[in-house]
Motif scaffolding. Structure first.
Motif, PDB file in Angstrom:
ATOM      1  N   ILE A   1     -31.031  75.606  24.106  1.00 28.81           N
ATOM      2  CA  ILE A   1     -31.276  76.294  25.381  1.00 28.81           C
ATOM      3  C   ILE A   1     -31.724  77.735  25.131  1.00 28.81           C
ATOM      4  CG2 ILE A   1     -30.191  77.106  27.527  1.00 28.81           C
ATOM      5  CD1 ILE A   1     -30.742  74.094  27.502  1.00 28.81           C
ATOM      6  N   GLY A   2     -31.164  78.350  24.094  1.00 29.73           N
ATOM      7  CA  GLY A   2     -31.535  79.736  23.770  1.00 29.73           C
ATOM      8  C   GLY A   2     -33.009  79.878  23.418  1.00 29.73           C
ATOM      9  N   ILE A   3     -33.525  78.964  22.620  1.00 27.60           N
ATOM     10  CA  ILE A   3     -34.941  79.018  22.236  1.00 27.60           C
ATOM     11  C   ILE A   3     -35.831  78.825  23.462  1.00 27.60           C
ATOM     12  CG2 ILE A   3     -36.765  77.792  20.976  1.00 27.60           C
ATOM     13  CD1 ILE A   3     -34.633  77.293  18.766  1.00 27.60           C
ATOM     14  N   ILE A   4     -35.478  77.847  24.295  1.00 31.75           N
ATOM     15  CA  ILE A   4     -36.275  77.626  25.514  1.00 31.75           C
ATOM     16  C   ILE A   4     -36.203  78.852  26.423  1.00 31.75           C
ATOM     17  CG2 ILE A   4     -36.480  76.238  27.619  1.00 31.75           C
ATOM     18  CD1 ILE A   4     -35.490  73.843  25.950  1.00 31.75           C
ATOM     19  N   GLY A   5     -35.012  79.419  26.600  1.00 31.48           N
ATOM     20  CA  GLY A   5     -34.853  80.619  27.419  1.00 31.48           C
ATOM     21  C   GLY A   5     -35.610  81.809  26.863  1.00 31.48           C
TER      22      GLY A   5
ATOM     23  N   THR B   1     -42.661  69.957  26.312  1.00 34.33           N
ATOM     24  CA  THR B   1     -42.446  71.028  25.342  1.00 34.33           C
ATOM     25  C   THR B   1     -40.962  71.338  25.192  1.00 34.33           C
ATOM     26  OG1 THR B   1     -44.554  71.955  26.052  1.00 34.33           O
ATOM     27  CG2 THR B   1     -43.146  73.367  24.717  1.00 34.33           C
ATOM     28  N   GLY B   2     -40.263  71.468  26.310  1.00 33.20           N
ATOM     29  CA  GLY B   2     -38.836  71.766  26.264  1.00 33.20           C
ATOM     30  C   GLY B   2     -38.033  70.657  25.615  1.00 33.20           C
ATOM     31  N   VAL B   3     -38.368  69.422  25.924  1.00 35.28           N
ATOM     32  CA  VAL B   3     -37.661  68.276  25.346  1.00 35.28           C
ATOM     33  C   VAL B   3     -37.872  68.216  23.840  1.00 35.28           C
ATOM     34  CG1 VAL B   3     -37.725  65.758  25.250  1.00 35.28           C
ATOM     35  CG2 VAL B   3     -37.550  66.903  27.439  1.00 35.28           C
ATOM     36  N   LEU B   4     -39.083  68.495  23.385  1.00 27.92           N
ATOM     37  CA  LEU B   4     -39.351  68.488  21.945  1.00 27.92           C
ATOM     38  C   LEU B   4     -38.583  69.595  21.227  1.00 27.92           C
ATOM     39  CD1 LEU B   4     -43.163  67.597  21.880  1.00 27.92           C
ATOM     40  CD2 LEU B   4     -41.202  66.115  21.343  1.00 27.92           C
ATOM     41  N   ILE B   5     -38.427  70.743  21.874  1.00 26.84           N
ATOM     42  CA  ILE B   5     -37.613  71.819  21.295  1.00 26.84           C
ATOM     43  C   ILE B   5     -36.160  71.373  21.193  1.00 26.84           C
ATOM     44  CG2 ILE B   5     -36.671  74.135  21.729  1.00 26.84           C
ATOM     45  CD1 ILE B   5     -39.474  74.841  22.915  1.00 26.84           C
ATOM     46  N   LEU B   6     -35.623  70.811  22.276  1.00 23.92           N
ATOM     47  CA  LEU B   6     -34.242  70.329  22.254  1.00 23.92           C
ATOM     48  C   LEU B   6     -34.048  69.276  21.172  1.00 23.92           C
ATOM     49  CD1 LEU B   6     -33.437  69.956  26.069  1.00 23.92           C
ATOM     50  CD2 LEU B   6     -32.626  71.747  24.514  1.00 23.92           C
ATOM     51  N   LEU B   7     -34.995  68.358  21.033  1.00 25.65           N
ATOM     52  CA  LEU B   7     -34.897  67.300  20.034  1.00 25.65           C
ATOM     53  C   LEU B   7     -34.955  67.873  18.619  1.00 25.65           C
ATOM     54  CD1 LEU B   7     -34.780  64.324  19.226  1.00 25.65           C
ATOM     55  CD2 LEU B   7     -37.275  64.272  19.427  1.00 25.65           C
ATOM     56  N   ALA B   8     -35.870  68.784  18.369  1.00 24.47           N
ATOM     57  CA  ALA B   8     -35.976  69.383  17.028  1.00 24.47           C
ATOM     58  C   ALA B   8     -34.674  70.073  16.636  1.00 24.47           C
ATOM     59  CB  ALA B   8     -37.145  70.371  16.985  1.00 24.47           C
TER      60      ALA B   8
ATOM     61  N   GLY C   1     -25.637  73.779  18.511  1.00 24.56           N
ATOM     62  CA  GLY C   1     -26.836  73.053  18.932  1.00 24.56           C
ATOM     63  C   GLY C   1     -27.280  73.409  20.335  1.00 24.56           C
ATOM     64  N   SER C   2     -26.343  73.367  21.278  1.00 26.38           N
ATOM     65  CA  SER C   2     -26.726  73.653  22.661  1.00 26.38           C
ATOM     66  C   SER C   2     -27.129  75.114  22.830  1.00 26.38           C
ATOM     67  CB  SER C   2     -25.604  73.280  23.626  1.00 26.38           C
ATOM     68  OG  SER C   2     -24.440  73.991  23.332  1.00 26.38           O
ATOM     69  N   PHE C   3     -26.452  76.013  22.120  1.00 28.84           N
ATOM     70  CA  PHE C   3     -26.815  77.435  22.197  1.00 28.84           C
ATOM     71  C   PHE C   3     -28.232  77.653  21.678  1.00 28.84           C
ATOM     72  CE2 PHE C   3     -27.129  81.742  20.611  1.00 28.84           C
ATOM     73  CZ  PHE C   3     -26.615  82.484  21.669  1.00 28.84           C
TER      74      PHE C   3
ATOM     75  N   ASP D   1     -40.162  83.859  37.407  1.00 24.44           N
ATOM     76  CA  ASP D   1     -40.788  82.547  37.275  1.00 24.44           C
ATOM     77  C   ASP D   1     -39.816  81.466  36.838  1.00 24.44           C
ATOM     78  OD1 ASP D   1     -43.199  83.405  38.134  1.00 24.44           O
ATOM     79  OD2 ASP D   1     -44.140  83.483  36.164  1.00 24.44           O
ATOM     80  N   ASN D   2     -39.162  81.640  35.697  1.00 21.97           N
ATOM     81  CA  ASN D   2     -38.255  80.630  35.138  1.00 21.97           C
ATOM     82  C   ASN D   2     -38.858  79.239  35.164  1.00 21.97           C
ATOM     83  OD1 ASN D   2     -36.162  82.276  34.346  1.00 21.97           O
ATOM     84  ND2 ASN D   2     -35.228  82.241  36.372  1.00 21.97           N
ATOM     85  N   LEU D   3     -40.107  79.129  34.789  1.00 20.80           N
ATOM     86  CA  LEU D   3     -40.783  77.838  34.802  1.00 20.80           C
ATOM     87  C   LEU D   3     -40.382  76.964  33.624  1.00 20.80           C
ATOM     88  CD1 LEU D   3     -44.423  78.825  35.782  1.00 20.80           C
ATOM     89  CD2 LEU D   3     -42.672  77.835  37.217  1.00 20.80           C
ATOM     90  N   PHE D   4     -40.103  77.575  32.505  1.00 23.20           N
ATOM     91  CA  PHE D   4     -39.883  76.827  31.279  1.00 23.20           C
ATOM     92  C   PHE D   4     -38.453  76.313  31.146  1.00 23.20           C
ATOM     93  CE2 PHE D   4     -40.218  76.662  26.492  1.00 23.20           C
ATOM     94  CZ  PHE D   4     -41.178  75.672  26.485  1.00 23.20           C
TER      95      PHE D   4
END
Length: 194
Positions: free
Chosen positions: A39-43, A158-165, A34-36, A54-57
């Protein structure tokens, strides 16, 4: 009376600590996956959308949220309402406070984190990584600060919704896990608040 109270608290603490450390291999596996993925999708999206500098996301508070929503799925602090509400409230507070005190980093940082904690308590959305989200709005890079209220939408919401999904999907695959604790968490229109 005091001795009885101390013994009871010690027994409860022993149970909680023991219970939290009894994580079997399946839990380790699903926590890692899950964590991989989260965080992997966001990265990955960060890498494809922004330059390397940038590393904004990809913000630091997402790592702490991952510990909660993938590692301690039964915690009230890890539930979707807390995850989404905590981060969004803190991002709004962080950006607003930074607009009021742009040149006083010590004041804006302390005020943003403190106000965020109180607002999360009031709204029953306490999520400890949210404090970091508010802090990042004040101490982040100039690119983060220049986002203004867009910081709330992207990267935070956006990042939180990705983590939640990812958390919902991963924990659905893991038959022995139940996340979210309330399967109807999204039905806010049916809630009865006291």
């Amino acid at each position: 009376m005091l001795k009885k109270h101390i013994k009871r608290n010690a027994r409860v603490m022993r149970y909680v600590i023991y219970k939290e450390t009894l994580v079997d291999f399946k839990d380790h596996f699903w926590t890692f996956v899950g964590s991989f993925l989260g965080i992997g999708i966001i990265g990955f999206l960060n890498e494809k959308s922004f330059t390397d500098s940038d590393n904004l996301f990809l913000i630091g508070s997402f790592g702490a949220s991952s510990v909660l929503i993938y590692g301690i799925v039964n915690s009230p602090l890890a539930q979707p309402r807390n995850l989404i509400g905590g981060h969004v409230i803190c991002a709004l507070v962080g950006v607003t406070v930074h607009k009021f005190f742009p040149d006083q980093i010590w004041l804006s940082s302390a005020f943003a984190v403190s106000l965020s904690i109180v607002l999360m308590q009031v709204t029953k959305t306490l999520h400890p990584p949210g404090g970091a989200t508010a802090l990042i709005a004040n101490i982040g890079s100039e690119k983060i600060k220049s986002l203004g209220y867009m910081y709330v939408l992207s990267p935070v919401l956006t990042g939180v919704l990705i983590l939640l999904a990812v958390a919902i999907v991963i924990n659905k695959w893991a038959a022995h896990r139940k996340y979210p604790a309330n399967r109807n968490w999204y039905k806010v229109w049916e809630r009865k608040y006291r």
